[in-house]
Design a protein around this motif. Structure first.
Motif, PDB file in Angstrom:
ATOM      1  N   THR A  64      -4.228   5.602 -11.559  1.00  0.00           N
ATOM      2  CA  THR A  64      -4.512   4.366 -10.843  1.00  0.00           C
ATOM      3  C   THR A  64      -3.270   3.494 -10.936  1.00  0.00           C
ATOM      4  O   THR A  64      -2.717   3.298 -12.021  1.00  0.00           O
ATOM      5  CB  THR A  64      -5.717   3.625 -11.457  1.00  0.00           C
ATOM      6  OG1 THR A  64      -6.865   4.472 -11.378  1.00  0.00           O
ATOM      7  CG2 THR A  64      -5.992   2.312 -10.734  1.00  0.00           C
ATOM      8  N   GLU A  83       0.836  -1.200   0.000  1.00  0.00           N
ATOM      9  CA  GLU A  83       0.000   0.000   0.000  1.00  0.00           C
ATOM     10  C   GLU A  83       0.880   1.262   0.000  1.00  0.00           C
ATOM     11  O   GLU A  83       0.594   2.230  -0.709  1.00  0.00           O
ATOM     12  CB  GLU A  83      -0.925   0.019   1.221  1.00  0.00           C
ATOM     13  CG  GLU A  83      -2.021  -1.017   1.196  1.00  0.00           C
ATOM     14  CD  GLU A  83      -1.614  -2.389   1.757  1.00  0.00           C
ATOM     15  OE1 GLU A  83      -2.518  -3.178   2.055  1.00  0.00           O
ATOM     16  OE2 GLU A  83      -0.403  -2.670   1.901  1.00  0.00           O
ATOM     17  N   THR A 138      -1.661  -0.256  -9.676  1.00  0.00           N
ATOM     18  CA  THR A 138      -1.808  -1.577  -9.072  1.00  0.00           C
ATOM     19  C   THR A 138      -0.419  -2.152  -8.875  1.00  0.00           C
ATOM     20  O   THR A 138       0.382  -2.190  -9.816  1.00  0.00           O
ATOM     21  CB  THR A 138      -2.643  -2.522  -9.956  1.00  0.00           C
ATOM     22  OG1 THR A 138      -3.931  -1.942 -10.163  1.00  0.00           O
ATOM     23  CG2 THR A 138      -2.803  -3.893  -9.304  1.00  0.00           C
ATOM     24  N   VAL A 163      -2.573  -4.685  -4.742  1.00  0.00           N
ATOM     25  CA  VAL A 163      -3.227  -3.523  -4.157  1.00  0.00           C
ATOM     26  C   VAL A 163      -3.419  -2.515  -5.275  1.00  0.00           C
ATOM     27  O   VAL A 163      -2.490  -2.261  -6.046  1.00  0.00           O
ATOM     28  CB  VAL A 163      -2.367  -2.908  -3.026  1.00  0.00           C
ATOM     29  CG1 VAL A 163      -2.871  -1.534  -2.647  1.00  0.00           C
ATOM     30  CG2 VAL A 163      -2.327  -3.823  -1.827  1.00  0.00           C
ATOM     31  N   THR A 164      -4.615  -1.957  -5.377  1.00  0.00           N
ATOM     32  CA  THR A 164      -4.910  -0.928  -6.370  1.00  0.00           C
ATOM     33  C   THR A 164      -5.356   0.332  -5.662  1.00  0.00           C
ATOM     34  O   THR A 164      -6.215   0.281  -4.777  1.00  0.00           O
ATOM     35  CB  THR A 164      -6.014  -1.395  -7.336  1.00  0.00           C
ATOM     36  OG1 THR A 164      -5.566  -2.589  -8.004  1.00  0.00           O
ATOM     37  CG2 THR A 164      -6.334  -0.322  -8.374  1.00  0.00           C
ATOM     38  N   MET A 165      -4.743   1.455  -6.047  1.00  0.00           N
ATOM     39  CA  MET A 165      -5.086   2.752  -5.465  1.00  0.00           C
ATOM     40  C   MET A 165      -5.258   3.760  -6.596  1.00  0.00           C
ATOM     41  O   MET A 165      -4.520   3.723  -7.579  1.00  0.00           O
ATOM     42  CB  MET A 165      -3.995   3.219  -4.506  1.00  0.00           C
ATOM     43  CG  MET A 165      -3.813   2.306  -3.304  1.00  0.00           C
ATOM     44  SD  MET A 165      -2.369   2.736  -2.285  1.00  0.00           S
ATOM     45  CE  MET A 165      -2.919   4.244  -1.522  1.00  0.00           C
ATOM     46  N   THR A 166      -6.223   4.662  -6.425  1.00  0.00           N
ATOM     47  CA  THR A 166      -6.481   5.726  -7.386  1.00  0.00           C
ATOM     48  C   THR A 166      -6.448   7.055  -6.676  1.00  0.00           C
ATOM     49  O   THR A 166      -7.008   7.208  -5.579  1.00  0.00           O
ATOM     50  CB  THR A 166      -7.867   5.531  -8.057  1.00  0.00           C
ATOM     51  OG1 THR A 166      -7.897   4.267  -8.714  1.00  0.00           O
ATOM     52  CG2 THR A 166      -8.151   6.641  -9.075  1.00  0.00           C
ATOM     53  N   ARG A 167      -5.798   8.031  -7.298  1.00  0.00           N
ATOM     54  CA  ARG A 167      -5.744   9.382  -6.760  1.00  0.00           C
ATOM     55  C   ARG A 167      -5.979  10.368  -7.889  1.00  0.00           C
ATOM     56  O   ARG A 167      -5.510  10.178  -9.009  1.00  0.00           O
ATOM     57  CB  ARG A 167      -4.375   9.704  -6.140  1.00  0.00           C
ATOM     58  CG  ARG A 167      -3.997   8.862  -4.951  1.00  0.00           C
ATOM     59  CD  ARG A 167      -4.705   9.302  -3.678  1.00  0.00           C
ATOM     60  NE  ARG A 167      -4.258   8.521  -2.538  1.00  0.00           N
ATOM     61  CZ  ARG A 167      -4.759   7.352  -2.172  1.00  0.00           C
ATOM     62  NH1 ARG A 167      -5.741   6.809  -2.846  1.00  0.00           N
ATOM     63  NH2 ARG A 167      -4.294   6.728  -1.104  1.00  0.00           N
ATOM     64  N   ASP A 221       1.293   4.049  -3.017  1.00  0.00           N
ATOM     65  CA  ASP A 221       1.142   5.477  -2.761  1.00  0.00           C
ATOM     66  C   ASP A 221       2.336   6.260  -3.303  1.00  0.00           C
ATOM     67  O   ASP A 221       2.173   7.324  -3.916  1.00  0.00           O
ATOM     68  CB  ASP A 221       0.969   5.716  -1.265  1.00  0.00           C
ATOM     69  CG  ASP A 221       0.617   7.143  -0.944  1.00  0.00           C
ATOM     70  OD1 ASP A 221      -0.464   7.602  -1.365  1.00  0.00           O
ATOM     71  OD2 ASP A 221       1.434   7.821  -0.279  1.00  0.00           O
TER      72      ASP A 221
END
Length: 121
Positions: free
Chosen positions: A94, A74, A96, A113-117, A78
């Motif tokens: 995004t 994570e 991953t 883990v996939t994160m979008t900002r 980031d």
């Protein structure tokens, strides 16, 4: 925004994880990135200067994966998002992060883990 640049399957060896052996031995991480931005200027000019240079982006992402270790993917995701959002033309990104060699005591294919900002407006 409907225009996207996608970079899939970028592989680099890193030393991320909560266990000592992960830090000592390292393992492969796979990164997928989707950038949302207006590609109209690049399409009209046919000039790489009017878009995100995905080769240079890949270099910067690999530098993060191979750089300072973190415990969690994570945190790694980031940091990779921060790299993607340094270009002011990118409206959102995004990321991953796949950890296919994660220390899971069962048969599995992947942990990700996939994160979008988005860019603060």
């Amino acid at each position: 925004m409907t225009d996207r640049i996608t970079l899939t399957g970028l592989r680099a060896r890193g030393r991320h994880g909560v266990y000592d052996f992960e830090r000592e031995q390292g393992q492969d991480f796979v990164v997928d990135v989707v950038l949302e931005l207006d590609l109209g200027p690049a399409a009209r000019s046919d000039d790489v200067a009017d878009t995100v240079h995905y080769g240079e982006l890949a270099d910067r992402l690999v530098a993060v994966v191979t750089g300072d270790p973190v415990d969690l993917i994570e945190t790694l995701a980031d940091r990779l998002l921060d790299v993607c959002l340094t270009d002011p033309r990118v409206a959102s990104a995004t990321v991953t992060v796949h950890k296919p060699e994660a220390p899971v005591p069962h048969t599995f294919t992947d942990v990700a883990v996939t994160m979008t900002r988005g860019r603060a407006r």
